[in-house]
Motif scaffolding. Sequence first.
Motif, PDB file in Angstrom:
ATOM      1  N   TRP A   1      -4.357   5.935   7.540  1.00  0.00           N
ATOM      2  CA  TRP A   1      -3.651   4.725   7.124  1.00  0.00           C
ATOM      3  C   TRP A   1      -3.388   3.772   8.279  1.00  0.00           C
ATOM      4  O   TRP A   1      -3.328   2.557   8.083  1.00  0.00           O
ATOM      5  CB  TRP A   1      -2.336   5.090   6.439  1.00  0.00           C
ATOM      6  CG  TRP A   1      -2.553   5.677   5.070  1.00  0.00           C
ATOM      7  CD1 TRP A   1      -2.438   6.972   4.698  1.00  0.00           C
ATOM      8  CD2 TRP A   1      -2.951   4.949   3.901  1.00  0.00           C
ATOM      9  NE1 TRP A   1      -2.738   7.119   3.362  1.00  0.00           N
ATOM     10  CE2 TRP A   1      -3.055   5.892   2.845  1.00  0.00           C
ATOM     11  CE3 TRP A   1      -3.227   3.610   3.639  1.00  0.00           C
ATOM     12  CZ2 TRP A   1      -3.421   5.523   1.558  1.00  0.00           C
ATOM     13  CZ3 TRP A   1      -3.592   3.241   2.357  1.00  0.00           C
ATOM     14  CH2 TRP A   1      -3.687   4.183   1.332  1.00  0.00           C
ATOM     15  N   SER A   2      -3.249   4.299   9.480  1.00  0.00           N
ATOM     16  CA  SER A   2      -3.027   3.402  10.627  1.00  0.00           C
ATOM     17  C   SER A   2      -4.260   2.534  10.866  1.00  0.00           C
ATOM     18  O   SER A   2      -4.138   1.346  11.199  1.00  0.00           O
ATOM     19  CB  SER A   2      -2.677   4.210  11.879  1.00  0.00           C
ATOM     20  OG  SER A   2      -3.738   5.097  12.209  1.00  0.00           O
ATOM     21  N   GLN A   3      -5.443   3.117  10.690  1.00  0.00           N
ATOM     22  CA  GLN A   3      -6.664   2.334  10.851  1.00  0.00           C
ATOM     23  C   GLN A   3      -6.786   1.294   9.727  1.00  0.00           C
ATOM     24  O   GLN A   3      -7.183   0.146   9.971  1.00  0.00           O
ATOM     25  CB  GLN A   3      -7.891   3.246  10.849  1.00  0.00           C
ATOM     26  CG  GLN A   3      -9.190   2.517  11.189  1.00  0.00           C
ATOM     27  CD  GLN A   3     -10.376   3.457  11.297  1.00  0.00           C
ATOM     28  OE1 GLN A   3     -10.251   4.656  11.073  1.00  0.00           O
ATOM     29  NE2 GLN A   3     -11.531   2.916  11.634  1.00  0.00           N
TER      30      GLN A   3
ATOM     31  N   ALA B   1       0.563  -4.347   2.032  1.00  0.00           N
ATOM     32  CA  ALA B   1       1.859  -3.697   1.822  1.00  0.00           C
ATOM     33  C   ALA B   1       1.688  -2.258   1.325  1.00  0.00           C
ATOM     34  O   ALA B   1       2.524  -1.393   1.609  1.00  0.00           O
ATOM     35  CB  ALA B   1       2.695  -4.502   0.825  1.00  0.00           C
ATOM     36  N   ILE B   2       0.609  -1.980   0.593  1.00  0.00           N
ATOM     37  CA  ILE B   2       0.366  -0.614   0.119  1.00  0.00           C
ATOM     38  C   ILE B   2       0.117   0.313   1.302  1.00  0.00           C
ATOM     39  O   ILE B   2       0.599   1.458   1.327  1.00  0.00           O
ATOM     40  CB  ILE B   2      -0.826  -0.613  -0.863  1.00  0.00           C
ATOM     41  CG1 ILE B   2      -0.456  -1.419  -2.116  1.00  0.00           C
ATOM     42  CG2 ILE B   2      -1.233   0.808  -1.232  1.00  0.00           C
ATOM     43  CD1 ILE B   2      -1.614  -1.669  -3.063  1.00  0.00           C
ATOM     44  N   ALA B   3      -0.607  -0.180   2.305  1.00  0.00           N
ATOM     45  CA  ALA B   3      -0.823   0.612   3.515  1.00  0.00           C
ATOM     46  C   ALA B   3       0.484   0.781   4.292  1.00  0.00           C
ATOM     47  O   ALA B   3       0.760   1.848   4.847  1.00  0.00           O
ATOM     48  CB  ALA B   3      -1.889  -0.043   4.384  1.00  0.00           C
ATOM     49  N   VAL B   4       1.289  -0.271   4.331  1.00  0.00           N
ATOM     50  CA  VAL B   4       2.584  -0.197   5.000  1.00  0.00           C
ATOM     51  C   VAL B   4       3.452   0.893   4.374  1.00  0.00           C
ATOM     52  O   VAL B   4       4.158   1.643   5.079  1.00  0.00           O
ATOM     53  CB  VAL B   4       3.302  -1.565   4.935  1.00  0.00           C
ATOM     54  CG1 VAL B   4       4.759  -1.441   5.376  1.00  0.00           C
ATOM     55  CG2 VAL B   4       2.575  -2.590   5.799  1.00  0.00           C
ATOM     56  N   ALA B   5       3.395   1.017   3.050  1.00  0.00           N
ATOM     57  CA  ALA B   5       4.205   2.031   2.359  1.00  0.00           C
ATOM     58  C   ALA B   5       3.851   3.438   2.819  1.00  0.00           C
ATOM     59  O   ALA B   5       4.720   4.311   2.918  1.00  0.00           O
ATOM     60  CB  ALA B   5       4.006   1.907   0.849  1.00  0.00           C
ATOM     61  N   GLU B   6       2.570   3.670   3.118  1.00  0.00           N
ATOM     62  CA  GLU B   6       2.154   5.006   3.544  1.00  0.00           C
ATOM     63  C   GLU B   6       2.587   5.309   4.972  1.00  0.00           C
ATOM     64  O   GLU B   6       2.790   6.474   5.327  1.00  0.00           O
ATOM     65  CB  GLU B   6       0.632   5.125   3.435  1.00  0.00           C
ATOM     66  CG  GLU B   6       0.087   4.945   2.035  1.00  0.00           C
ATOM     67  CD  GLU B   6       0.640   5.967   1.066  1.00  0.00           C
ATOM     68  OE1 GLU B   6       0.825   7.131   1.473  1.00  0.00           O
ATOM     69  OE2 GLU B   6       0.896   5.605  -0.105  1.00  0.00           O
ATOM     70  N   LEU B   7       2.755   4.277   5.799  1.00  0.00           N
ATOM     71  CA  LEU B   7       3.107   4.483   7.206  1.00  0.00           C
ATOM     72  C   LEU B   7       4.601   4.336   7.462  1.00  0.00           C
ATOM     73  O   LEU B   7       5.194   5.138   8.197  1.00  0.00           O
ATOM     74  CB  LEU B   7       2.334   3.490   8.077  1.00  0.00           C
ATOM     75  CG  LEU B   7       0.827   3.736   8.214  1.00  0.00           C
ATOM     76  CD1 LEU B   7       0.158   2.558   8.894  1.00  0.00           C
ATOM     77  CD2 LEU B   7       0.556   5.025   9.001  1.00  0.00           C
TER      78      LEU B   7
ATOM     79  N   ALA C   1       7.786  -1.572   2.614  1.00  0.00           N
ATOM     80  CA  ALA C   1       6.721  -2.210   1.841  1.00  0.00           C
ATOM     81  C   ALA C   1       7.288  -3.085   0.729  1.00  0.00           C
ATOM     82  O   ALA C   1       6.781  -4.185   0.469  1.00  0.00           O
ATOM     83  CB  ALA C   1       5.804  -1.146   1.253  1.00  0.00           C
ATOM     84  N   LEU C   2       8.350  -2.620   0.080  1.00  0.00           N
ATOM     85  CA  LEU C   2       8.944  -3.392  -1.012  1.00  0.00           C
ATOM     86  C   LEU C   2       9.481  -4.728  -0.520  1.00  0.00           C
ATOM     87  O   LEU C   2       9.333  -5.754  -1.202  1.00  0.00           O
ATOM     88  CB  LEU C   2      10.062  -2.587  -1.679  1.00  0.00           C
ATOM     89  CG  LEU C   2      10.752  -3.258  -2.872  1.00  0.00           C
ATOM     90  CD1 LEU C   2       9.757  -3.517  -3.999  1.00  0.00           C
ATOM     91  CD2 LEU C   2      11.922  -2.414  -3.367  1.00  0.00           C
ATOM     92  N   ALA C   3      10.055  -4.741   0.655  1.00  0.00           N
ATOM     93  CA  ALA C   3      10.554  -5.997   1.203  1.00  0.00           C
ATOM     94  C   ALA C   3       9.410  -6.990   1.400  1.00  0.00           C
ATOM     95  O   ALA C   3       9.548  -8.191   1.129  1.00  0.00           O
ATOM     96  CB  ALA C   3      11.270  -5.740   2.529  1.00  0.00           C
ATOM     97  N   ALA C   4       8.271  -6.489   1.855  1.00  0.00           N
ATOM     98  CA  ALA C   4       7.100  -7.362   2.040  1.00  0.00           C
ATOM     99  C   ALA C   4       6.559  -7.846   0.704  1.00  0.00           C
ATOM    100  O   ALA C   4       6.174  -9.014   0.558  1.00  0.00           O
ATOM    101  CB  ALA C   4       6.016  -6.611   2.809  1.00  0.00           C
ATOM    102  N   VAL C   5       6.552  -6.966  -0.285  1.00  0.00           N
ATOM    103  CA  VAL C   5       6.046  -7.339  -1.616  1.00  0.00           C
ATOM    104  C   VAL C   5       6.955  -8.368  -2.266  1.00  0.00           C
ATOM    105  O   VAL C   5       6.476  -9.344  -2.876  1.00  0.00           O
ATOM    106  CB  VAL C   5       5.912  -6.080  -2.511  1.00  0.00           C
ATOM    107  CG1 VAL C   5       5.644  -6.469  -3.964  1.00  0.00           C
ATOM    108  CG2 VAL C   5       4.789  -5.188  -1.990  1.00  0.00           C
TER     109      VAL C   5
END
Length: 393
Positions: free
Chosen positions: A295-297, A319-325, A331-335
């Motif tokens: 996920w970092s990549q 944001a979906i990738a952010v949620a995993e990291l 991620a919700l704040a970004a969404v």
Amino acid sequence: MVAALTRRFGDLDIAEEAAAEAFAAAVERWPRDGVPPNPGAWLTTTAGRKAIDRIRRENKRGDKHKEAQAVFDDDPPEPVGAIDDDRLRLIFTCCHPALAMQARVALTLRMVAGLTVPEIARAFLVRETALEQRITRAKAKIKAARIPYRVPSAEDLPARLSGVLAVLYLVFNEGYLATGPDTDPIRHDLTAEAIRLTRLIRALLPDDGEVAGLLALMLLTEARRTARVSAGGELVPLAEQDRGAWDAGLIAEGHRLVRGCLAVAAAGAAPGRYQILAAINAVHTSARDVRDTDWSQILALYDRLVGLDPSPIIALNRAIAVAELDGPDVALAAVDRLDGKLAGYHAYHATRADLLRRLGRSRQSRAAYDRAIELAGNTAETAHLTRRRDQLG
């Protein structure tokens, strides 16, 4: 058939309406007379006659030589460029730079891919009436400007490429997740045609990184097709798919193309949008298990993509990738910051619903699922969202 009629008569409206009239005649006559030995030839011949009848009826073409040429079609064909393909020529006609980019994409989706106006309107997130007017104006512009029906010469190809690639990507996306409620959730005819035409473009421009990137992106996505819908007709998210059912041949070809793009990028050529999207898919399809996903990549690739395409949909996927990291709360704040731009987009509400579910905010998650279900046009996706919503406490 529309592409072939356009080549013969040089008029998109005549070609489209003649093809429709031929199919209507088949519906009327074949049940009574039987299906002809060669249905395609029958339809093509009938459509040609319908087009000639219309030209004569309208009496708009004072040049009788042109009419005779249309009737007998005896002249040798004009040079068609490096590849002789009616649909590819039609794409380049519809994607002429004299047309606005949105008009190019909408017209090609209608004329080449055969999508309906409601389907294209959903893809553009615009009203159907506005989309219809856009297509009508584009057709009129082609006729008034006498835009030629051919694949451009080699020196003109690069300037025409971005619109063509955008069209092919949208055709593929409509097949990947069909928007119409009365169609199959996955339309393999559209994904296969998009891949076929992209291969032709690659034959024309074998050294273009974005063409290679788009083809890789399509192949890596198409490789997952059989695992994307369950036996019960429900969409299966990437994390839950049976990776053993993915097409290993398509994945291997896609990975080779991505490696080629990376080698060019290492030599100093900056990768474009499709190359980065393909690289993201290569990371996903390299993981034998979802838990092995790097996920970092993926996030680093999205960060680079945002610099090229700062669209809200790219931000949503990031944001979906952010949620995993970093967790679902970050991620919700970004969404939530995308609400004003994506309020009418079902995937925005589906993503919010999943993040809220993971945070244990069931009531808010249910409301987001309800909105996503209301906006989703794909039956398989609706079934998946409904099950997820009904599983909430």
